[in-house]
Design a protein around this motif. Structure first.
Motif, PDB file in Angstrom:
ATOM      1  N   TYR A   1      -8.627  13.046   0.186  1.00  0.00           N
ATOM      2  CA  TYR A   1      -7.916  11.575  -0.210  1.00  0.00           C
ATOM      3  C   TYR A   1      -8.136  11.253  -1.474  1.00  0.00           C
ATOM      4  O   TYR A   1      -7.354  10.406  -1.922  1.00  0.00           O
ATOM      5  CB  TYR A   1      -8.635  10.518   0.877  1.00  0.00           C
ATOM      6  CG  TYR A   1      -7.678  10.701   2.326  1.00  0.00           C
ATOM      7  CD1 TYR A   1      -6.374  10.542   2.298  1.00  0.00           C
ATOM      8  CD2 TYR A   1      -8.341  11.299   3.276  1.00  0.00           C
ATOM      9  CE1 TYR A   1      -5.753  10.560   3.551  1.00  0.00           C
ATOM     10  CE2 TYR A   1      -7.639  11.527   4.551  1.00  0.00           C
ATOM     11  CZ  TYR A   1      -6.285  10.978   4.619  1.00  0.00           C
ATOM     12  OH  TYR A   1      -5.716  11.320   5.907  1.00  0.00           O
TER      13      TYR A   1
ATOM     14  N   LEU B   1     -11.816   4.763  -0.793  1.00  0.00           N
ATOM     15  CA  LEU B   1     -10.966   5.922  -1.216  1.00  0.00           C
ATOM     16  C   LEU B   1      -9.953   5.918  -2.242  1.00  0.00           C
ATOM     17  O   LEU B   1      -9.792   6.644  -3.120  1.00  0.00           O
ATOM     18  CB  LEU B   1     -10.261   6.753   0.023  1.00  0.00           C
ATOM     19  CG  LEU B   1     -11.179   7.486   0.923  1.00  0.00           C
ATOM     20  CD1 LEU B   1     -10.438   7.784   2.339  1.00  0.00           C
ATOM     21  CD2 LEU B   1     -11.884   8.781   0.464  1.00  0.00           C
TER      22      LEU B   1
ATOM     23  N   PHE C   1      -7.251  13.849   9.952  1.00  0.00           N
ATOM     24  CA  PHE C   1      -6.789  13.367   8.587  1.00  0.00           C
ATOM     25  C   PHE C   1      -6.840  11.740   8.887  1.00  0.00           C
ATOM     26  O   PHE C   1      -6.338  10.896   7.930  1.00  0.00           O
ATOM     27  CB  PHE C   1      -5.592  13.899   8.153  1.00  0.00           C
ATOM     28  CG  PHE C   1      -5.532  15.093   7.928  1.00  0.00           C
ATOM     29  CD1 PHE C   1      -5.287  15.544   6.489  1.00  0.00           C
ATOM     30  CD2 PHE C   1      -5.145  16.175   8.718  1.00  0.00           C
ATOM     31  CE1 PHE C   1      -4.948  16.633   5.933  1.00  0.00           C
ATOM     32  CE2 PHE C   1      -5.109  17.401   8.175  1.00  0.00           C
ATOM     33  CZ  PHE C   1      -5.065  17.702   6.783  1.00  0.00           C
TER      34      PHE C   1
ATOM     35  N   VAL D   1      -9.885   3.044   3.564  1.00  0.00           N
ATOM     36  CA  VAL D   1      -8.862   3.219   2.422  1.00  0.00           C
ATOM     37  C   VAL D   1      -9.090   2.812   1.301  1.00  0.00           C
ATOM     38  O   VAL D   1      -8.863   3.200   0.031  1.00  0.00           O
ATOM     39  CB  VAL D   1      -7.528   2.711   2.837  1.00  0.00           C
ATOM     40  CG1 VAL D   1      -6.356   2.545   2.195  1.00  0.00           C
ATOM     41  CG2 VAL D   1      -7.339   3.106   4.388  1.00  0.00           C
TER      42      VAL D   1
ATOM     43  N   LEU E   1      -5.333  12.897  -3.584  1.00  0.00           N
ATOM     44  CA  LEU E   1      -4.176  12.467  -3.019  1.00  0.00           C
ATOM     45  C   LEU E   1      -3.881  11.064  -3.551  1.00  0.00           C
ATOM     46  O   LEU E   1      -3.030  10.689  -4.169  1.00  0.00           O
ATOM     47  CB  LEU E   1      -4.033  12.188  -1.774  1.00  0.00           C
ATOM     48  CG  LEU E   1      -2.881  11.741  -0.968  1.00  0.00           C
ATOM     49  CD1 LEU E   1      -1.689  12.760  -1.224  1.00  0.00           C
ATOM     50  CD2 LEU E   1      -2.899  11.557   0.485  1.00  0.00           C
ATOM     51  N   PHE E   2      -4.858  10.115  -3.607  1.00  0.00           N
ATOM     52  CA  PHE E   2      -4.925   8.815  -4.313  1.00  0.00           C
ATOM     53  C   PHE E   2      -4.641   9.106  -5.769  1.00  0.00           C
ATOM     54  O   PHE E   2      -3.849   8.297  -6.587  1.00  0.00           O
ATOM     55  CB  PHE E   2      -5.561   7.908  -3.834  1.00  0.00           C
ATOM     56  CG  PHE E   2      -5.597   7.330  -2.484  1.00  0.00           C
ATOM     57  CD1 PHE E   2      -4.544   6.646  -1.933  1.00  0.00           C
ATOM     58  CD2 PHE E   2      -6.806   7.342  -1.456  1.00  0.00           C
ATOM     59  CE1 PHE E   2      -4.363   6.203  -0.890  1.00  0.00           C
ATOM     60  CE2 PHE E   2      -6.643   7.011  -0.180  1.00  0.00           C
ATOM     61  CZ  PHE E   2      -5.344   6.347   0.461  1.00  0.00           C
TER      62      PHE E   2
ATOM     63  N   LEU F   1      -7.768   7.879   9.311  1.00  0.00           N
ATOM     64  CA  LEU F   1      -8.763   6.904   8.375  1.00  0.00           C
ATOM     65  C   LEU F   1      -9.004   5.643   8.907  1.00  0.00           C
ATOM     66  O   LEU F   1      -8.087   5.283   9.630  1.00  0.00           O
ATOM     67  CB  LEU F   1      -8.189   6.720   6.715  1.00  0.00           C
ATOM     68  CG  LEU F   1      -8.249   7.856   5.818  1.00  0.00           C
ATOM     69  CD1 LEU F   1      -7.488   7.472   4.576  1.00  0.00           C
ATOM     70  CD2 LEU F   1      -9.463   8.463   5.713  1.00  0.00           C
TER      71      LEU F   1
ATOM     72  N   LYS G   1     -12.457  16.048   3.510  1.00  0.00           N
ATOM     73  CA  LYS G   1     -11.462  14.769   3.890  1.00  0.00           C
ATOM     74  C   LYS G   1     -11.766  13.916   2.676  1.00  0.00           C
ATOM     75  O   LYS G   1     -10.629  13.383   2.236  1.00  0.00           O
ATOM     76  CB  LYS G   1     -12.084  14.232   5.266  1.00  0.00           C
ATOM     77  CG  LYS G   1     -11.113  13.149   5.538  1.00  0.00           C
ATOM     78  CD  LYS G   1     -11.695  12.637   6.911  1.00  0.00           C
ATOM     79  CE  LYS G   1     -10.832  11.456   7.494  1.00  0.00           C
ATOM     80  NZ  LYS G   1     -11.076  10.969   8.734  1.00  0.00           N
TER      81      LYS G   1
ATOM     82  N   VAL H   1      -4.569  19.052  -3.391  1.00  0.00           N
ATOM     83  CA  VAL H   1      -4.486  18.455  -2.094  1.00  0.00           C
ATOM     84  C   VAL H   1      -3.922  19.496  -1.160  1.00  0.00           C
ATOM     85  O   VAL H   1      -4.287  19.324  -0.012  1.00  0.00           O
ATOM     86  CB  VAL H   1      -3.394  17.273  -2.504  1.00  0.00           C
ATOM     87  CG1 VAL H   1      -2.750  16.888  -1.195  1.00  0.00           C
ATOM     88  CG2 VAL H   1      -3.870  16.313  -3.100  1.00  0.00           C
TER      89      VAL H   1
END
Length: 287
Positions: free
Chosen positions: A184, A72, A62, A69, A187-188, A64, A180, A48
């Motif tokens: 994400y 992702l 960054f 959401v 990150l998730f 969204l 990008k 990340v």
């Protein structure tokens, strides 16, 4: 068009070869007593950070849209569970064999069942060859078999990664910038390991400074480079051909498994690998 197709195959090959480096950087951490969840936390966390820096350099936003959401989040969960089950399988079988079984992505089956993509004779023969090859890998010397738990973990990893590959190409994310999307997704996905580690209270430390080369290598090669290259490959040539190029993944993993970790490479295993890779070659020729 031909140029884009060539780029797609090159990116797919880079993605697969990079992903095959998982055992090279993972097994030394296991030997140091670091758990699979902790290894993956370091891998995703550093990934990340690397992608955030890349996006900053490229001056990418960054921001969204609300509609992005959920897709992702799903992609992140899929990739996290694929990583977790693969890394857990290393505790039950040689990493090289696990990677070879992982390669038989069920992408063609999913595309045929849910997206009505026609399964050709070549594809059917290829799938049959792959399963014969896997059976040779499964059956050990003297009738001893591989761990059933290990095999099941690899199949779950393969399935979730296949759904990830298809989801990237078939969802609203297909036009999102590659860095990008990958940022994400990681990150998730990182949230899975934060929760499993009881919000990092059970995170295993890395004991010596030189061992940090392993989580850094995991974040860079089989994570950032592999995911970015795979996403670009999918954009250029589609989900199924990109998945087929996974043939390079077990070759990389087996090479380092034998060379670095002393894993056995018997004639039976070699024959199984040849059958699996022959199945892939047939599909590529057919394409």
């Amino acid at each position: 068009m031909a140029s884009n197709t060539f780029k797609g195959f090159v990116y797919g090959a880079v993605a697969a070869a990079s992903y095959g480096l998982n055992p090279l950087f993972t097994l030394p951490l296991y030997a140091d007593g670091v758990s699979a969840d902790s290894v993956l936390f370091y891998r995703y966390g550093l990934g990340v950070v690397m992608l955030a820096l890349l996006m900053k350099v490229q001056k990418q936003s960054f921001a969204l849209h609300r509609s992005e959401v959920l897709p992702l989040l799903v992609m992140g969960m899929l990739f996290a569970f694929s990583s977790l089950t693969l890394f857990q399988s290393y505790n039950y079988m040689d990493a090289g064999i696990a990677s070879t079984i992982l390669f038989v992505y069920p992408v063609a089956v999913i595309m045929a069942v849910f997206f009505k993509e026609k399964v050709s004779v070549i594809t059917a023969v290829s799938i049959a060859l792959a399963f014969v090859g896997i059976s040779l890998l499964y059956k050990g010397e003297g009738g001893k078999t591989l761990s059933l738990i290990g095999v099941l973990l690899v199949f779950i990893s393969s399935l979730t990664y296949a759904i990830y590959i298809i989801g990237v190409n078939r969802s609203s994310l297909k036009d999102m910038p590659t860095a990008k999307l990958t940022f994400y997704a990681l990150l998730f996905g990182l949230s899975v390991f934060v929760v499993r580690l009881k919000f990092c209270t059970h995170l295993d430390p890395i004991s010596t400074p030189w061992l940090w080369i392993n989580p850094i290598g995991l974040a860079l090669f089989p994570t950032v480079i592999s995911l970015v290259a795979m996403t670009k490959s999918i954009h250029y040539i589609g989900s199924t051909p990109a998945a087929i190029l996974g043939a390079l993944e077990p070759i990389t993993a087996l090479f380092f498994g034998v060379l670095v970790f002393g894993e056995r490479l018997t004639p039976r295993i070699i024959l199984g690998i040849i059958l699996v890779l022959s199945a892939v070659t047939l599909i590529i020729v057919g394409k």
